[in-house]
Design a protein around this motif. Structure first.
Motif, PDB file in Angstrom:
ATOM      1  N   ARG A 286       0.832  -1.208   0.000  1.00 31.68           N
ATOM      2  CA  ARG A 286       0.000   0.000   0.000  1.00 31.68           C
ATOM      3  C   ARG A 286       0.863   1.253   0.000  1.00 31.68           C
ATOM      4  O   ARG A 286       0.503   2.265  -0.594  1.00 31.68           O
TER       5      ARG A 286
ATOM      6  N   TYR B   4      -4.340  -2.810 -16.575  1.00 29.69           N
ATOM      7  CA  TYR B   4      -3.720  -1.510 -16.799  1.00 29.69           C
ATOM      8  C   TYR B   4      -2.912  -1.103 -15.574  1.00 29.69           C
ATOM      9  O   TYR B   4      -3.289  -1.410 -14.442  1.00 29.69           O
TER      10      TYR B   4
ATOM     11  N   TYR C 106      -1.663   2.599 -14.035  1.00 32.97           N
ATOM     12  CA  TYR C 106      -1.774   4.048 -14.134  1.00 32.97           C
ATOM     13  C   TYR C 106      -0.890   4.687 -13.066  1.00 32.97           C
ATOM     14  O   TYR C 106      -0.700   4.134 -11.984  1.00 32.97           O
TER      15      TYR C 106
ATOM     16  N   GLN D 232      -0.722   8.157 -10.794  1.00 29.79           N
ATOM     17  CA  GLN D 232      -1.500   9.332 -10.392  1.00 29.79           C
ATOM     18  C   GLN D 232      -0.652  10.217  -9.501  1.00 29.79           C
ATOM     19  O   GLN D 232      -0.416   9.896  -8.334  1.00 29.79           O
TER      20      GLN D 232
ATOM     21  N   GLY E 239      -2.989  15.523  -7.008  1.00 33.08           N
ATOM     22  CA  GLY E 239      -3.738  16.627  -7.601  1.00 33.08           C
ATOM     23  C   GLY E 239      -4.063  16.460  -9.062  1.00 33.08           C
ATOM     24  O   GLY E 239      -4.642  17.363  -9.678  1.00 33.08           O
ATOM     25  N   GLN E 240      -3.705  15.318  -9.629  1.00 30.77           N
ATOM     26  CA  GLN E 240      -3.977  15.086 -11.055  1.00 30.77           C
ATOM     27  C   GLN E 240      -4.788  13.811 -11.250  1.00 30.77           C
ATOM     28  O   GLN E 240      -4.932  13.000 -10.335  1.00 30.77           O
ATOM     29  N   GLY E 241      -5.291  13.650 -12.452  1.00 35.71           N
ATOM     30  CA  GLY E 241      -5.975  12.415 -12.791  1.00 35.71           C
ATOM     31  C   GLY E 241      -4.973  11.322 -13.121  1.00 35.71           C
ATOM     32  O   GLY E 241      -3.804  11.598 -13.417  1.00 35.71           O
ATOM     33  N   PRO E 242      -5.403  10.088 -13.050  1.00 39.83           N
ATOM     34  CA  PRO E 242      -4.505   8.979 -13.402  1.00 39.83           C
ATOM     35  C   PRO E 242      -4.045   9.067 -14.853  1.00 39.83           C
ATOM     36  O   PRO E 242      -4.799   9.481 -15.728  1.00 39.83           O
TER      37      PRO E 242
ATOM     38  N   LEU F 270      -2.299   6.734 -17.907  1.00 39.18           N
ATOM     39  CA  LEU F 270      -2.012   5.356 -18.303  1.00 39.18           C
ATOM     40  C   LEU F 270      -0.529   5.169 -18.580  1.00 39.18           C
ATOM     41  O   LEU F 270       0.091   5.945 -19.313  1.00 39.18           O
TER      42      LEU F 270
ATOM     43  N   LEU G 129      -1.673   2.911  -9.665  1.00 41.56           N
ATOM     44  CA  LEU G 129      -2.958   2.227  -9.657  1.00 41.56           C
ATOM     45  C   LEU G 129      -2.959   1.108 -10.688  1.00 41.56           C
ATOM     46  O   LEU G 129      -2.543   1.296 -11.827  1.00 41.56           O
TER      47      LEU G 129
ATOM     48  N   PHE H 169     -10.611  -0.404 -10.419  1.00 37.61           N
ATOM     49  CA  PHE H 169      -9.307  -0.002  -9.908  1.00 37.61           C
ATOM     50  C   PHE H 169      -9.024  -0.607  -8.538  1.00 37.61           C
ATOM     51  O   PHE H 169      -9.931  -0.786  -7.725  1.00 37.61           O
ATOM     52  N   GLY H 170      -7.745  -0.877  -8.290  1.00 36.67           N
ATOM     53  CA  GLY H 170      -7.303  -1.221  -6.958  1.00 36.67           C
ATOM     54  C   GLY H 170      -7.094   0.039  -6.135  1.00 36.67           C
ATOM     55  O   GLY H 170      -7.306   1.157  -6.619  1.00 36.67           O
ATOM     56  N   GLN H 171      -6.684  -0.144  -4.879  1.00 30.61           N
ATOM     57  CA  GLN H 171      -6.503   1.006  -3.986  1.00 30.61           C
ATOM     58  C   GLN H 171      -5.201   1.759  -4.254  1.00 30.61           C
ATOM     59  O   GLN H 171      -5.036   2.876  -3.797  1.00 30.61           O
TER      60      GLN H 171
ATOM     61  N   PHE I  35     -13.723  12.439 -11.502  1.00 33.99           N
ATOM     62  CA  PHE I  35     -12.985  12.506 -12.763  1.00 33.99           C
ATOM     63  C   PHE I  35     -13.870  12.058 -13.906  1.00 33.99           C
ATOM     64  O   PHE I  35     -14.579  11.052 -13.787  1.00 33.99           O
TER      65      PHE I  35
ATOM     66  N   GLY J 124      -9.199  13.479 -16.886  1.00 32.22           N
ATOM     67  CA  GLY J 124      -8.996  14.882 -16.600  1.00 32.22           C
ATOM     68  C   GLY J 124      -8.398  15.060 -15.218  1.00 32.22           C
ATOM     69  O   GLY J 124      -8.099  14.086 -14.526  1.00 32.22           O
TER      70      GLY J 124
END
Lengths: 111, 114
Positions: free
Chosen positions: A9, A33, A35, A37, A40-43, A45, A91, A102-104, B89, B105
């Motif tokens: 974790r 997948y 990802y 992150q 403050g941003q989105g994931p 890929l 992620l 998605f996982g944690q 998101f 986003g």
């Protein structure tokens, strides 16, 4: 239904060290997948697998990141050597159709 | 740059009011859109999706609207509850092509005022 499992974790490492993350997708999900992150941003890929083959790794920094999915089930993502800017949540997600579970995540801090 | 973006980083609403979260996308080839909810310390959780051949889809307390003319997506949450506090998101992809990883986003942080 069990979800996507990730470990560890949390991980704190020094820059230039190596680190590996593990993911066990939902049973039966062929697509996996990874990802990244950043806070403050989105994931974003990094890589997509279909069974044990890579479908898309165009955004994976291949000089330091690698990933594999042996036997088309579990997957590992490795960073070697780590940089400060790699600090992020990693992620793992899996899907049967289009949308992903998605996982944690694994929170990586590089100091 | 980002192909999917959100207009507001933070949205504060009163408990019980309706919330509207907006999203603009730039890839006209995208044909599948998803809204995810991410609570602190957790991975994104699927809320609702919509395909480009639709302009509206409803779920339980949530509605997604898609306007392909202006490349705009919105998520409406009815009767907002404290448990709705999270970052939301929008994400897009081109489905059916094999490489269908989502483009996300930056997210909107929804804050519920008591």
């Amino acid at each position: 239904e069990a979800g996507v499992a990730q470990s560890p974790r949390y991980k704190i490492i020094e820059k230039r060290q190596s680190v590996a993350f593990w993911c066990n997708p939902i049973s039966g999900h062929a697509t996996l997948y990874w990802y990244q992150q950043i806070l403050g941003q989105g994931p974003k890929l990094l890589i997509q697998f279909q069974n044990n083959g890579v479908v898309d790794d165009s955004q994976l920094p291949k000089d330091r990141f690698s990933a594999e999915r042996l036997k088309g089930v579990d997957s590992t993502l490795k960073i070697q050597p780590a940089k400060l800017e790699d600090s992020a949540v990693y992620l793992c997600a899996s899907s049967l159709e289009v949308w992903a579970f998605f996982g944690q995540g694994t929170r990586l801090t590089v100091v | 740059g980002e192909s999917v973006g959100l207009h507001l980083p933070t949205l504060s609403v009163q408990e019980g009011d309706n919330s509207i979260i907006n999203c603009a996308y730039s890839n006209s080839a995208s044909d599948y859109f998803i809204w995810y909810k991410q609570e602190s310390g957790k991975g994104p959780q699927f809320i609702i999706d919509i395909r480009s051949n639709m302009d509206k889809r409803q779920g339980q307390r949530v509605t997604v609207l898609l306007n392909k003319t202006v490349k705009h997506l919105s998520l409406q949450i009815a009767a907002t509850q404290p448990g709705d506090s999270a970052v939301y998101f929008c994400a897009e992809t081109i489905s059916g092509g094999g490489a269908d990883g989502l483009t996300f986003g930056k997210g909107t942080h929804l804050i519920i005022q008591p």
